[in-house]
Write an enzyme that holds these catalytic residues in place. Sequence first.
Site, mmCIF file in Angstrom:
data_model
loop_
_atom_site.group_PDB
_atom_site.id
_atom_site.type_symbol
_atom_site.label_atom_id
_atom_site.label_comp_id
_atom_site.label_asym_id
_atom_site.label_seq_id
_atom_site.Cartn_x
_atom_site.Cartn_y
_atom_site.Cartn_z
ATOM 1 N N LYS A 72 2.161 4.686 -4.097
ATOM 2 C CA LYS A 72 3.764 4.375 -4.708
ATOM 3 C C LYS A 72 3.852 3.000 -4.930
ATOM 4 O O LYS A 72 4.366 2.101 -4.115
ATOM 5 C CB LYS A 72 4.714 4.982 -3.975
ATOM 6 C CG LYS A 72 5.913 5.366 -4.680
ATOM 7 C CD LYS A 72 7.277 5.278 -3.847
ATOM 8 C CE LYS A 72 7.784 4.165 -3.721
ATOM 9 N NZ LYS A 72 8.225 3.249 -4.826
ATOM 10 N N GLU B 214 3.500 -4.662 6.909
ATOM 11 C CA GLU B 214 3.923 -5.788 6.601
ATOM 12 C C GLU B 214 4.997 -6.358 5.993
ATOM 13 O O GLU B 214 5.620 -5.898 4.809
ATOM 14 C CB GLU B 214 2.670 -6.246 5.474
ATOM 15 C CG GLU B 214 1.323 -5.529 5.558
ATOM 16 C CD GLU B 214 0.317 -6.657 6.312
ATOM 17 O OE1 GLU B 214 0.726 -7.537 6.536
ATOM 18 O OE2 GLU B 214 -0.851 -6.173 6.512
ATOM 19 N N CYS C 122 6.921 -13.421 0.845
ATOM 20 C CA CYS C 122 7.215 -13.145 2.445
ATOM 21 C C CYS C 122 6.814 -14.432 2.983
ATOM 22 O O CYS C 122 7.521 -14.589 3.909
ATOM 23 C CB CYS C 122 6.571 -11.961 2.821
ATOM 24 S SG CYS C 122 4.649 -12.196 2.549
ATOM 25 N N GLU D 297 16.399 -13.271 6.091
ATOM 26 C CA GLU D 297 15.514 -13.273 5.087
ATOM 27 C C GLU D 297 16.373 -13.208 3.657
ATOM 28 O O GLU D 297 16.874 -12.196 3.555
ATOM 29 C CB GLU D 297 14.335 -12.317 4.838
ATOM 30 C CG GLU D 297 13.293 -12.486 3.886
ATOM 31 C CD GLU D 297 12.565 -11.592 3.589
ATOM 32 O OE1 GLU D 297 12.662 -10.231 3.512
ATOM 33 O OE2 GLU D 297 11.218 -12.051 3.687
HETATM 34 P P1 NAD Z 1 11.500 -2.932 -0.027
HETATM 35 O O1 NAD Z 1 11.191 -2.515 1.241
HETATM 36 O O2 NAD Z 1 12.793 -2.674 -0.811
HETATM 37 O O3 NAD Z 1 10.399 -1.753 -1.031
HETATM 38 C C1 NAD Z 1 9.243 -1.630 -0.760
HETATM 39 C C2 NAD Z 1 8.701 -0.347 -1.183
HETATM 40 O O4 NAD Z 1 9.315 0.503 -0.289
HETATM 41 C C3 NAD Z 1 9.133 0.072 -2.554
HETATM 42 O O5 NAD Z 1 8.073 0.670 -3.346
HETATM 43 C C4 NAD Z 1 10.289 1.015 -2.402
HETATM 44 O O6 NAD Z 1 10.436 2.056 -3.387
HETATM 45 C C5 NAD Z 1 9.645 1.648 -0.938
HETATM 46 N N1 NAD Z 1 10.797 2.385 -0.379
HETATM 47 C C6 NAD Z 1 12.348 1.990 -0.196
HETATM 48 N N2 NAD Z 1 12.706 3.037 0.532
HETATM 49 C C7 NAD Z 1 11.940 3.766 0.964
HETATM 50 C C8 NAD Z 1 11.700 4.726 1.948
HETATM 51 N N3 NAD Z 1 13.007 5.145 2.635
HETATM 52 N N4 NAD Z 1 10.641 5.494 2.478
HETATM 53 C C9 NAD Z 1 9.610 5.270 1.845
HETATM 54 N N5 NAD Z 1 9.459 4.131 0.842
HETATM 55 C C10 NAD Z 1 10.285 3.241 0.692
HETATM 56 O O7 NAD Z 1 11.001 -4.203 -0.521
HETATM 57 P P2 NAD Z 1 10.881 -5.190 -1.718
HETATM 58 O O8 NAD Z 1 12.163 -5.582 -2.298
HETATM 59 O O9 NAD Z 1 9.999 -4.292 -2.886
HETATM 60 O O10 NAD Z 1 9.883 -6.166 -1.394
HETATM 61 C C11 NAD Z 1 10.300 -7.356 -0.817
HETATM 62 C C12 NAD Z 1 10.137 -7.415 0.805
HETATM 63 O O11 NAD Z 1 8.785 -7.272 0.934
HETATM 64 C C13 NAD Z 1 10.362 -8.691 1.549
HETATM 65 O O12 NAD Z 1 11.036 -8.454 2.531
HETATM 66 C C14 NAD Z 1 9.072 -9.454 1.534
HETATM 67 O O13 NAD Z 1 9.278 -10.322 2.639
HETATM 68 C C15 NAD Z 1 8.364 -8.239 2.028
HETATM 69 N N6 NAD Z 1 6.774 -8.719 1.720
HETATM 70 C C16 NAD Z 1 6.126 -8.655 2.814
HETATM 71 C C17 NAD Z 1 4.676 -9.004 2.767
HETATM 72 C C18 NAD Z 1 3.761 -9.347 3.748
HETATM 73 O O14 NAD Z 1 2.500 -9.261 3.658
HETATM 74 N N7 NAD Z 1 4.137 -9.280 4.921
HETATM 75 C C19 NAD Z 1 4.030 -9.347 1.574
HETATM 76 C C20 NAD Z 1 5.116 -9.130 0.228
HETATM 77 C C21 NAD Z 1 6.537 -8.760 0.447
#
Ligand code: NAD
Length: 523
Positions: free
Chosen positions: A210, A291, A325, A424
Amino acid sequence: MIKVQDYRPQPFTDFTQPENIQAYEQALKKVRAELVGKHSPLVINGERVDTAERLTSLNPCDTAEVVGTTAKATIEDAQRALQGAWQAWESWKRWDMDARARILLRAAAILKRRRLEACALMTLEVGKNYAEADVEVAEAIDFLEYYARSAMKYAGFGAAETTWFEGEENGLLYQPIGVGVSISPWNFPCAIFIGMAAAPIVAGNCVVAKPAEDAGLIAGFMVDIMLEAGLPAGVLQFLPGVGKEVGEFLTTHPKTRFITFTGSRAVGLHINEVAAKTVPGQKWIKKVILELGGKDAMIVDETADLDVAVTAALQGAFGFNGQKCSAMSRLIVVDEVYDRVVNAFVERAKALRVGTAEENAPVTAVVNQMSFDKISGYLELAPQEGRVLLGGQPLGEANGKKGYYIQPTVVGDVDPKARLAQEEIFGPVVSVLRARDWNHALDIANSTEYGLTGGVCSTKRERLEQARHEFEAGNLYFNRKITGAIVGVQPFGGYFMSGTDSKAGGPDYLANFLQLKSVTERW
Ligand code: NAD
């Protein structure tokens, strides 16, 4: 023969060369002509499935432009995807490891040929400038190549060492574990999307993937490449949809064997919680690989080469507008050099032009309205929590285009406990923190709940050695920027609230998707 020793990371493109800029501009034209405005359906059991509702990808740098649409999966689609993946698993798990690996290697070869197209699509869909898109597609190729090659060490009976024992043959067998769900973020929508799917797949599992709501088009592009490379139907199910709906359904489902998630801390912790609850019909403990976010710091001490430090800070803070991130969002400077470092940093940041990704501006728009509003909230807070030294304004427009633009912002003398220093922000906003001395700087660096990336600019060997052991970060860098981990070179992943430290692009990553069986035969 496929060997991990043959893995070499992709070189990056040099955009100081005019011919590379021209090639990129051509790719943008091609993508505009051939991909923009297109619709990307779900892929379930190898078939394209459309839905009544759609998700729209807007160009964040020009919100008047619809880049394309994807299908929006329903719960029934998610149910079918999961069922189909389990059926596909019955044969996929029996494939030889090298045969599975060859599909990833072929996909990497196709992506190498289509590298510029993938880049251009991300420029339009998520606002990556040329270099940012280029390094991401390089990373996607690297994930495919690295996981394909590192899979070989798990192949066959006896892949892991056991001790000799009289009268018996003993050995270990790595086995795939089943069907998992891979949920990815929008900020690395090509590399992370494909890395989190390809790793379990090459190990013999099937995946329901997804993508993030804002970045389904580049994910669909990658799924097409995997299918072209020969991936059998049902092994990779493509399920764009809303996280709270299909994401929630999949993570709580009894037939989900593992979850690999990259995204925010709030969603990651929620998934961790719901996945831990056993539901009727579930016969395993779900594996959860997370992650999450960071509040990454770089320390500059009084012995540092200040030019190196300022360049590292600039690259780490503002690359892709701080939407990484790993982005440096806390600059910790010891008092003795504070003014010199901060003045130079602000001067250099002032020169960063804000504009569209298509014209390759160094700072572009942030991804969507929600991010824009969230970052704007922190900008309002900034004068209360520190001295705004640069920026501080949401722009909403650049170069005549309406988009989610934010001025590069530097806030000085922020208290280490302030929200700006703890939370963040995920935008082009840097908090500068003043430390009395080196030890104080290290204490400040370790004072958040996160532990993703970190850095030290210093020429004192004993301080670097102390930081090697005591700086709490999954990825630590000395005398360089703290972003830009390369697959296989700097395996990536954080501690504490930044995740389960599973180290994507690392030597043990595939073990997350395998179980070990010990088999003994008495002669
Ligand atoms: P997000 O958590 O809003 O969304 C990530 C994914 O989760 C999306 O596909 C979203 O549709 C899905 N999602 C949302 N609610 C959900 C639920 N209840 N159940 C299952 N899936 C759900 O994050 P974002 O805004 O897309 O990404 C940014 C974040 O990702 C930042 O916090 C960043 O630091 C982190 N990030 C971490 C890494 C790492 O390697 N540690 C890498 C990239 C991004």
